[in-house]
Scaffold this motif. Structure first.
Motif, PDB file in Angstrom:
ATOM      1  N   UNK A   1      34.742 -64.728 100.128  1.00 54.92           N
ATOM      2  CA  UNK A   1      34.805 -63.419  99.478  1.00 54.92           C
ATOM      3  C   UNK A   1      33.661 -63.231  98.485  1.00 54.92           C
ATOM      4  N   UNK A   2      33.431 -64.223  97.626  1.00 56.25           N
ATOM      5  CA  UNK A   2      32.379 -64.109  96.614  1.00 56.25           C
ATOM      6  C   UNK A   2      31.001 -64.138  97.243  1.00 56.25           C
ATOM      7  N   UNK A   3      30.810 -65.004  98.230  1.00 53.18           N
ATOM      8  CA  UNK A   3      29.526 -65.075  98.930  1.00 53.18           C
ATOM      9  C   UNK A   3      29.197 -63.731  99.570  1.00 53.18           C
ATOM     10  N   UNK A   4      30.187 -63.131 100.221  1.00 53.62           N
ATOM     11  CA  UNK A   4      29.978 -61.850 100.892  1.00 53.62           C
ATOM     12  C   UNK A   4      29.560 -60.768  99.902  1.00 53.62           C
ATOM     13  N   UNK A   5      30.278 -60.672  98.807  1.00 50.76           N
ATOM     14  CA  UNK A   5      30.001 -59.608  97.838  1.00 50.76           C
ATOM     15  C   UNK A   5      28.595 -59.720  97.274  1.00 50.76           C
ATOM     16  N   UNK A   6      28.212 -60.923  96.851  1.00 54.07           N
ATOM     17  CA  UNK A   6      26.901 -61.084  96.223  1.00 54.07           C
ATOM     18  C   UNK A   6      25.770 -60.916  97.237  1.00 54.07           C
ATOM     19  N   UNK A   7      25.947 -61.445  98.442  1.00 51.06           N
ATOM     20  CA  UNK A   7      24.894 -61.334  99.462  1.00 51.06           C
ATOM     21  C   UNK A   7      24.677 -59.890  99.874  1.00 51.06           C
ATOM     22  N   UNK A   8      25.742 -59.134 100.014  1.00 48.73           N
ATOM     23  CA  UNK A   8      25.589 -57.727 100.381  1.00 48.73           C
ATOM     24  C   UNK A   8      24.949 -56.925  99.256  1.00 48.73           C
ATOM     25  N   UNK A   9      25.238 -57.285  98.015  1.00 45.52           N
ATOM     26  CA  UNK A   9      24.573 -56.636  96.889  1.00 45.52           C
ATOM     27  C   UNK A   9      23.073 -56.899  96.914  1.00 45.52           C
ATOM     28  N   UNK A  10      22.692 -58.051  97.488  1.00 43.16           N
ATOM     29  CA  UNK A  10      21.281 -58.398  97.606  1.00 43.16           C
ATOM     30  C   UNK A  10      20.621 -57.745  98.815  1.00 43.16           C
ATOM     31  N   UNK A  11      21.405 -57.026  99.617  1.00 47.03           N
ATOM     32  CA  UNK A  11      20.849 -56.328 100.764  1.00 47.03           C
ATOM     33  C   UNK A  11      20.907 -57.099 102.066  1.00 47.03           C
TER      34      UNK A  11
ATOM     35  N   UNK B   1      38.524 -58.338 106.728  1.00 45.04           N
ATOM     36  CA  UNK B   1      38.340 -56.898 106.493  1.00 45.04           C
ATOM     37  C   UNK B   1      38.294 -56.598 104.995  1.00 45.04           C
ATOM     38  N   UNK B   2      39.265 -57.114 104.261  1.00 46.51           N
ATOM     39  CA  UNK B   2      39.321 -56.826 102.821  1.00 46.51           C
ATOM     40  C   UNK B   2      38.144 -57.446 102.073  1.00 46.51           C
ATOM     41  N   UNK B   3      37.616 -58.545 102.578  1.00 45.83           N
ATOM     42  CA  UNK B   3      36.442 -59.164 101.943  1.00 45.83           C
ATOM     43  C   UNK B   3      35.160 -58.445 102.345  1.00 45.83           C
ATOM     44  N   UNK B   4      35.267 -57.494 103.269  1.00 50.65           N
ATOM     45  CA  UNK B   4      34.122 -56.676 103.684  1.00 50.65           C
ATOM     46  C   UNK B   4      33.071 -57.472 104.464  1.00 50.65           C
ATOM     47  N   UNK B   5      33.476 -58.581 105.090  1.00 49.49           N
ATOM     48  CA  UNK B   5      32.561 -59.401 105.881  1.00 49.49           C
ATOM     49  C   UNK B   5      32.011 -58.574 107.035  1.00 49.49           C
ATOM     50  N   UNK B   6      30.719 -58.736 107.331  1.00 48.99           N
ATOM     51  CA  UNK B   6      30.098 -57.959 108.398  1.00 48.99           C
ATOM     52  C   UNK B   6      30.544 -58.428 109.782  1.00 48.99           C
TER      53      UNK B   6
END
Length: 425
Positions: free
Chosen positions: A202-212, A231-236
């Motif tokens: 969850x944390x990896x996904x959020x920060x990586x997506x913020x980085x583009x 889904x809730x973690x917004x993983x691609x």
């Protein structure tokens, strides 16, 4: 719970186990009528007894109706995929239309990278864990080369710190921040196959997506093992095999998850096949690929019904047992296993086992990886000869996993007693 190192206590836990009868759903390897102790669900799950019946049903339909079975079998083959996605979506925490069952894990990872690894200029790097499973390493290496980049530069690995066996989450997050302008993709295992470490998806996904960057996970050792909320973690995207904790059989058909926000995105690049074409017009055989607007749009060819049937046999058991119940037993069973292994260490003048799997419940699933501080290969061989299925990884690691659907607390206690005997020789 205050555990006790006695057979009576283990048997008490088994008597109280709400899932105790599900062991009877599986064929336990035996020799001369005596069941062996199978702790390798992290490598290949056991065969459900109902698998044979499911396969025979497909064979019967094929014999009786041939290709018409796609439409006129008692359970039409055209709809068989839908029987798999519901149970799998609960296991990996997503919507049913975000799951597709297809191919093998490695093939699915390649297909996902076609869509989600789209390097441009300096934003070309893939971030992954060091000592990822070899298939993942080779897959990333070849995709990077295909885009004209050097893997030595474009594939960035995060390793444990010197003297440590697992990767610190803060090191992963720091590297994401450091590479934020160069990062195209973060691709980690959900659980590292060697150490058994669960990554903070969850944390990896959020920060990586913020980085583009896009984010994907290889869930080979996580699906059917731990609680996941893709889904809730917004993983691609994510991919997994179904032959470990999900008991689909050797070389079982795999699965992939694609977040629904991509299903109707006409700009998505992908490798296409006929079975991924929109269902309403598939049989018109027209040029120009029109994908199904679900994760099924990434499918390629006609589905292997025998592999579908083998997987369904196991998923039915998971549904009957209840995914939340399986997770509750997994936590108790693994906690007891750690306790028993600690008891083994206490019998020695100095510890013989170093645990490289994190002890924190949030950082491990069923698997325990034991770094044997002495006589490792000898101890492994002795366990196998005594009827215990465990796994050896060079240079000195024994991997094993008590699985909640078919392993018992008594088996765990017996394992501890056998290990004590072996290490005391």
């Amino acid at each position: 719970m205050n555990f006790q190192p006695t057979l009576a206590f283990a048997q008490q836990l088994d008597a109280q186990d709400a899932l105790k009868n599900f062991r009877n759903e599986f064929i336990i390897p035996a020799e001369n009528g005596t069941a062996k102790q199978y702790f390798l669900g992290n490598s290949l799950g056991l065969q459900p007894k109902r698998t044979k019946e499911k396969l025979q049903t497909i064979l019967h339909d094929w014999a009786k109706q041939g290709v018409e079975s796609f439409f006129h079998a008692e359970q039409p083959w055209m709809d068989y995929h839908d029987r798999l996605t519901g149970p799998l979506s609960k296991i990996v925490g997503c919507l049913p239309h975000e799951v597709t069952v297809m191919n093998s894990l490695s093939v699915n990872l390649h297909l996902m990278l076609v869509s989600f690894y789209r390097p441009q200029g300096k934003r070309c790097k893939i971030l992954c864990e060091a000592k990822a499973f070899p298939s993942d390493q080779y897959m990333m290496e070849t995709h990077v080369r295909n885009h004209g980049y050097d893997p030595a530069d474009a594939v960035v690995e995060i390793a444990p710190r010197p003297g440590e066996h697992t990767i610190r989450n803060e090191d992963i997050l720091q590297k994401i921040v450091e590479l934020r302008d160069e990062l195209a993709l973060v691709l980690f295992a959900g659980i590292n196959y060697y150490s058994g470490q669960v990554f903070d998806m969850q944390t990896i996904t959020k920060l990586a997506q913020q980085a583009g960057a896009k984010v994907g996970f290889d869930l080979a050792h996580a699906a059917g093992n731990i609680e996941i909320q893709l889904h809730n973690w917004n993983v691609d995207f994510a991919c997994w095999c179904n032959y470990k904790y999900l008991n689909g059989g050797p070389g079982a058909i795999a699965a992939a998850y694609v977040h629904e926000r991509y299903h109707k995105d006409a700009s998505m690049q992908r490798f296409a096949g006929w079975w991924g074409y929109e269902k309403a017009t598939r049989f018109q055989m027209e040029k120009g690929f029109k994908p199904i607007q679900t994760a099924e749009g990434w499918q390629l060819g006609t589905p292997p019904l025998l592999l579908y049937a083998s997987l369904l046999a196991s998923l039915e058991i998971v549904e009957e047992a209840g995914w939340s119940n399986i997770n509750a037993k997994r936590k108790q069973l693994t906690a007891y296993f750690w306790y028993i292994l600690d008891e083994v260490n206490k019998t020695q003048a100095s510890p013989i086992i170093e645990f490289i799997t994190p002890r924190n419940e949030a950082e491990h699933g069923c698997q325990v990886s034991m770094n044997m501080l002495q006589r490792g290969k000898e101890i492994y061989t002795a366990l196998m000869e005594a009827g215990y299925f465990v796994d050896w990884r060079e240079p000195s690691v024994i991997r094993l996993a008590p699985v909640p659907l078919y392993n018992t607390f008594e088996e765990v206690w017996k394992f501890g007693e056998q290990l004590k005997k072996i290490v005391s020789r």
